[in-house]
Design a protein around this motif. Structure first.
Motif, PDB file in Angstrom:
ATOM      1  N   LEU A 237      20.053 -50.852   3.808  1.00  0.00           N
ATOM      2  CA  LEU A 237      20.886 -52.048   3.756  1.00  0.00           C
ATOM      3  C   LEU A 237      22.312 -51.617   3.445  1.00  0.00           C
ATOM      4  O   LEU A 237      22.548 -50.557   2.870  1.00  0.00           O
ATOM      5  N   ARG A 238      23.265 -52.428   3.843  1.00  0.00           N
ATOM      6  CA  ARG A 238      24.659 -52.078   3.577  1.00  0.00           C
ATOM      7  C   ARG A 238      25.530 -53.322   3.564  1.00  0.00           C
ATOM      8  O   ARG A 238      25.178 -54.355   4.166  1.00  0.00           O
ATOM      9  N   MET A 256      26.024 -58.841   4.441  1.00  0.00           N
ATOM     10  CA  MET A 256      24.994 -57.823   4.224  1.00  0.00           C
ATOM     11  C   MET A 256      24.174 -57.626   5.493  1.00  0.00           C
ATOM     12  O   MET A 256      23.734 -58.593   6.119  1.00  0.00           O
ATOM     13  N   SER A 257      23.975 -56.360   5.850  1.00  0.00           N
ATOM     14  CA  SER A 257      23.157 -56.014   7.006  1.00  0.00           C
ATOM     15  C   SER A 257      21.900 -55.288   6.533  1.00  0.00           C
ATOM     16  O   SER A 257      21.982 -54.318   5.762  1.00  0.00           O
ATOM     17  N   TYR A 258      20.743 -55.751   6.989  1.00  0.00           N
ATOM     18  CA  TYR A 258      19.454 -55.159   6.626  1.00  0.00           C
ATOM     19  C   TYR A 258      18.789 -54.571   7.872  1.00  0.00           C
ATOM     20  O   TYR A 258      18.694 -55.239   8.902  1.00  0.00           O
ATOM     21  N   GLY A 259      18.345 -53.308   7.755  1.00  0.00           N
ATOM     22  CA  GLY A 259      17.518 -52.725   8.804  1.00  0.00           C
ATOM     23  C   GLY A 259      18.248 -52.088   9.954  1.00  0.00           C
ATOM     24  O   GLY A 259      17.715 -52.053  11.071  1.00  0.00           O
ATOM     25  N   ASP A 260      19.429 -51.531   9.733  1.00  0.00           N
ATOM     26  CA  ASP A 260      20.143 -50.849  10.815  1.00  0.00           C
ATOM     27  C   ASP A 260      19.456 -49.549  11.225  1.00  0.00           C
ATOM     28  O   ASP A 260      19.677 -49.051  12.333  1.00  0.00           O
ATOM     29  N   HIS A 261      18.642 -48.980  10.358  1.00  0.00           N
ATOM     30  CA  HIS A 261      18.035 -47.677  10.623  1.00  0.00           C
ATOM     31  C   HIS A 261      16.523 -47.703  10.384  1.00  0.00           C
ATOM     32  O   HIS A 261      15.979 -46.886   9.660  1.00  0.00           O
ATOM     33  N   GLY A 262      15.878 -48.703  10.970  1.00  0.00           N
ATOM     34  CA  GLY A 262      14.424 -48.745  10.920  1.00  0.00           C
ATOM     35  C   GLY A 262      13.827 -49.797  10.023  1.00  0.00           C
ATOM     36  O   GLY A 262      12.608 -49.995  10.026  1.00  0.00           O
ATOM     37  N   GLY A 263      14.648 -50.476   9.242  1.00  0.00           N
ATOM     38  CA  GLY A 263      14.133 -51.561   8.417  1.00  0.00           C
ATOM     39  C   GLY A 263      14.334 -51.329   6.924  1.00  0.00           C
ATOM     40  O   GLY A 263      14.023 -50.246   6.420  1.00  0.00           O
TER      41      GLY A 263
END
Length: 547
Positions: A237-238, A256-263
């Protein structure tokens, strides 16, 4: 100017409005005094000195990291070390299990001292309640003590770019991992303190939709998603950015962004598709605390305006001696005192409800939209009056008066707009328990009120309530906001009259009560026509014709 916590006012309200001595956990007046004095010292000594830098420098985003202004981390550590986050939390999780009404006094002080900073712990109070009531034993064991201690502050993730107040339109999804955990994918906006450097970990409570879940709010689940996973790895998350806002600059409002790299890894809070029930536990707590934000800002704005009016001289005398300035100062103090009484009373009823009193629990539900909406309306009005008292200097940032209005303006919007609070009042709370919850409140006011204008307002509320109950749809909703204001002023007037009758009431308490009853209550009576007017007048012309 320095801030002085209103300890004597808080003590009077807690004793004679909340009647906190009847609650076993706070039956010792020395304990109550110690909490009030300690909260005052924290607010005055740690939070208030950072208010200016919080507004002028604010939180800063740097490649996904949010850095708080100088001094904030040390002040937050003082808050944690003092055990303040656990004031009303369960003892099993390391809390002190004191009444929520005492936490209300703490949060009023922190909001008045530095509302942008106070937003960080505010949401953790709701997260503690949501986890305590809906979380699994494992989640309580692994996360609740850290949130209760304040070491790991919590957030609430509802809003998405396409789904504001329409929570059911959210698109964030959760996929099972097969080991009891879930992978979260989606974007959330308006996340208060979604990222910051005050703590090593942040616990996000995130609404998402599981595979095969129905559309709308019925298909929503709640997940606990930590910034740092139990094994020490960073979760997926970021913080994409923070918003540039009118006020509360110290509070980072994050995308907030969740799951940009697989969850992002998360765990269910409550049953699958039981998310709204768990989230409303947190939201109802937050709504009362937002009402406290209005009270806190009103208190700070009033103190600043009185100090200026006593110092500023025109025509050979302090402007505080001019009738119109005196009117504004009295109105500011009366509105602040009445809103404090209403919000604290709501917290007190919630305390009684949690202790097993079902009547008090339902009364707390009725009072919640009043406390949130009117408390924040008062904050805005009092902050605006504070600028007026300062005159032209109030429009200039260096006096600090303008900041209060900028900070206050968000409070009627977030945690459910005040229009939503009014709709909740007439759409659900008016009929709660077959109408007995609202009618019981009216009956208690009628049994105690002696002021003729307050009695007249109570009569007007009863008539308007009957009209509301006989209507449906837009005709009911059209008058909901003035009706809510009538109800809130009625309760505020009832409690102000009670305070004025206290043996410990001083001249200021009696004067502000008299002003409220003689000046504010008649205004609320005058809202009856608007409350009962129906929707027809609102749709005589199209929305386009209003451009």
């Amino acid at each position: 100017m320095s801030f002085n916590a209103p300890v004597s006012d808080q003590r009077l309200v807690l004793r004679d409005v909340v009647r906190i001595g009847e609650l076993p956990a706070a039956s010792d007046p020395d304990l109550v005094d110690a909490v009030l004095d300690g909260a005052a010292a924290l607010a005055e000594g740690e939070f208030a000195p950072l208010d200016r830098i919080g507004d002028t420098v604010g939180a800063r985003w740097d490649n996904g990291v949010v850095r708080m202004p100088e001094g904030f981390k040390a002040a937050y550590r003082s808050f944690v070390d003092g055990g303040w986050m656990g004031l009303s939390a369960p003892e099993a999780a390391g809390g002190q299990a004191l009444p929520l009404a005492l936490s209300a006094a703490l949060m009023e002080d922190l909001n008045a001292a530095n509302i942008g900073f106070a937003l960080c712990p505010m949401l953790s109070f709701g997260a503690i309640e949501a986890l305590e009531r809906h979380g699994s034993d494992e989640l309580k064991r692994d996360y609740l003590p850290k949130i209760v201690s304040g070491e790991w502050p919590a957030t609430m993730n509802l809003t998405e770019p396409q789904a504001g107040s329409d929570v059911g339109a959210l698109k964030t999804r959760a996929e099972p991992n097969g080991d009891g955990s879930w992978r979260i994918f989606g974007t959330k906006i308006f996340i208060t303190y979604g990222e910051h450097d005050l703590a090593d970990n942040i616990i996000h409570l995130v609404l998402a939709r599981t595979p095969g879940a129905p559309e709308g709010t019925r298909g929503i689940s709640l997940f606990l998603v930590p910034k740092v996973l139990p094994d020490g790895r960073a979760n997926d998350l970021r913080c994409v950015s923070i918003e540039h806002k009118l006020g509360i600059h110290a509070s980072p409002t994050c995308v907030m962004s969740y799951g940009d790299h697989g969850g992002a890894t998360g765990w269910l809070v409550g049953p699958e598709m039981g998310g709204m029930r768990a989230m409303f536990t947190m939201m109802n707590n937050a709504r009362l605390n937002v009402g406290l934000q209005g009270v806190g800002i009103a208190e700070r704005a009033t103190q600043r305006a009185v100090a200026y009016a006593l110092d500023r001289r025109q025509s050979g005398k302090a402007i505080a001696e001019f009738p119109d300035v005196r009117r504004m100062l009295l109105r500011m103090r009366a509105l602040t005192s009445a809103s404090r009484a209403l919000v604290y009373y709501a917290f007190g009823q919630l305390d009684r409800g949690l202790a097993g009193d079902p009547v008090a629990a339902m009364r707390a539900e009725v009072l919640t939209p009043l406390a949130k909406a009117w408390g924040t309306d008062v904050g805005c009005e009092v902050a605006s009056l504070g600028i007026q008292v300062h005159g032209g200097m109030g429009f200039i940032e260096e006096t600090g008066a303008a900041q209060h209005l900028r900070d206050a303006r968000i409070a009627p919007i977030y945690e459910g707009t005040n229009g939503i609070q009014a709709a909740d009042l007439v759409g659900r709370k008016l009929g709660l328990d077959g109408g007995l919850a609202f009618d019981g409140l009216i009956a208690d006011i009628e049994a105690e009120a002696t002021d003729p204008l307050l009695i007249a307002l109570t009569d007007a509320v009863e008539v308007a309530a009957a009209t509301m109950r006989a209507r449906s749809g837009d005709d009911r909703m059209a008058g909901s906001y003035p009706f809510l204001t009538m109800c809130a002023v009625m309760v505020g007037g009832w409690l102000m009259e009670r305070l004025a009758k206290s043996p410990d009431a001083d001249d200021r308490v009696r004067a502000t009560s008299a002003f409220f009853l003689s000046s504010v209550v008649p205004e609320a009576i005058g809202l009856a026509a608007a409350a009962e007017s129906g929707a027809e007048q609102l749709y005589v012309v199209s929305a386009e014709a209003l451009a």
